[in-house]
Design an enzyme around this catalytic site. Structure first.
Site, short mmCIF file in Angstrom:
data_model
loop_
_atom_site.label_atom_id
_atom_site.label_comp_id
_atom_site.label_asym_id
_atom_site.label_seq_id
_atom_site.Cartn_x
_atom_site.Cartn_y
_atom_site.Cartn_z
N THR A 182 0.72 -1.17 -0.09
CA THR A 182 0.14 -0.05 0.18
C THR A 182 0.65 1.29 -0.13
O THR A 182 1.89 1.28 0.85
CB THR A 182 -0.81 -0.03 1.30
OG1 THR A 182 -1.71 1.18 1.33
CG2 THR A 182 -0.13 -0.02 2.52
N ASN B 176 -0.57 4.12 0.94
CA ASN B 176 -1.26 5.04 1.99
C ASN B 176 -0.64 4.85 3.32
O ASN B 176 -0.34 3.79 3.86
CB ASN B 176 -2.71 4.27 2.33
CG ASN B 176 -3.66 5.03 3.00
OD1 ASN B 176 -3.12 5.43 4.50
ND2 ASN B 176 -4.89 5.55 2.65
N LYS C 94 -2.26 3.75 6.53
CA LYS C 94 -2.25 2.21 6.61
C LYS C 94 -0.76 1.54 6.77
O LYS C 94 -0.91 0.68 7.42
CB LYS C 94 -2.96 1.62 5.11
CG LYS C 94 -4.44 2.02 5.04
CD LYS C 94 -4.96 1.56 3.56
CE LYS C 94 -6.18 1.65 3.48
NZ LYS C 94 -6.89 1.09 2.45
N ASP D 90 -7.71 -4.02 2.53
CA ASP D 90 -8.92 -3.29 1.88
C ASP D 90 -9.92 -3.02 3.06
O ASP D 90 -10.22 -3.82 3.68
CB ASP D 90 -9.58 -3.84 0.63
CG ASP D 90 -10.51 -2.81 0.05
OD1 ASP D 90 -10.14 -1.53 -0.27
OD2 ASP D 90 -11.56 -3.17 -0.57
N SER D 91 -10.65 -2.13 3.01
CA SER D 91 -11.77 -1.75 4.16
C SER D 91 -12.78 -1.02 3.46
O SER D 91 -12.63 -0.19 2.21
CB SER D 91 -11.26 -1.21 5.08
OG SER D 91 -10.44 0.15 4.82
N HIS E 152 -12.22 -2.21 13.90
CA HIS E 152 -12.10 -3.30 12.74
C HIS E 152 -10.74 -3.41 12.22
O HIS E 152 -10.22 -4.75 11.97
CB HIS E 152 -13.23 -2.96 11.76
CG HIS E 152 -12.95 -1.75 10.97
ND1 HIS E 152 -13.03 -0.61 11.77
CD2 HIS E 152 -12.39 -1.26 9.90
CE1 HIS E 152 -12.78 0.48 10.93
NE2 HIS E 152 -12.43 0.05 9.71
#
Length: 200
Positions: free
Chosen positions: A7, A9, A12, A71-72, A177
């Protein structure tokens, strides 16, 4: 042996590093020279699990890496589980704009159950893969509330009545989560390491 986070990001990368730092492997990001040529992958999967695996598979398997993709998404029951895998990209603008549009579209909807889901995929040096997921149940609030975060966090109300953005980040993140998913992933990696002690 190393762990590679598939990733670009930054946020993340941060929480993945935090969740996996107790594993006995160096953790590399795509900023490493070996991976700088790799672009963001188009998220074409129908589920978070599929997209997480898709991202992990963008990194060439050199036989010496555990490659991790993530992924979320936010899934709203009354909207047919929309926006789901398109949570970050279903309309132009910011997450604040998207959250405001959801509130507007749900003005007259009484059924407001929703959940966040995070999926993590790991591909091992031998080519085996695992995918884990975790969900955070809640409801879509009637209006944006809270200043601890922005976007969807201001409209997602937890079981105790507060939105995510009304909570101190440390209090929320302990059981969110993403942390739940990464705890599952870490356990799975440790089990895999135990099975292949001489290899890893």
């Amino acid at each position: 042996m190393k762990i590679v986070l598939a990733t670009w990001n930054k946020s993340k990368q941060k929480w993945l590093k935090e969740g996996l730092r107790s594993l006995p492997f160096p953790i590399l990001t795509l900023e490493h020279d070996q991976y700088k040529h790799i672009s963001d992958v188009e998220e074409t999967g129908d589920t978070c699990e599929a997209n997480a695996l898709l991202k992990a598979r963008t990194i060439p398997n050199d036989g010496q890496s555990i490659i991790i993709g993530e992924d979320s998404g936010l899934f709203i029951q009354a909207l047919g589980h929309f926006p789901g895998v398109k949570t970050a990209r279903w309309m132009d603008g910011t997450d604040d704009d998207r959250a405001a549009k959801i509130l507007k579209d749900m003005t007259d909807i009484s059924e407001r159950d929703a959940y966040f889901q995070s999926a993590l995929a790991a591909i091992f040096p031998d080519g085996d893969s695992i995918v884990v997921e975790a969900k955070l149940p809640g409801k879509i609030a009637r209006k944006s509330r809270g200043d601890q975060d922005t976007g969807y966090s201001q409209i997602f109300e937890l079981a105790h009545g507060q939105t995510i953005a009304e909570m101190e980040p440390e209090a929320f993140e302990r059981n969110d989560h993403r942390r739940m998913a990464i705890a599952k992933l870490k356990t799975s990696i440790e089990e895999k390491m135990h099975e292949h002690t001489n290899e890893y």
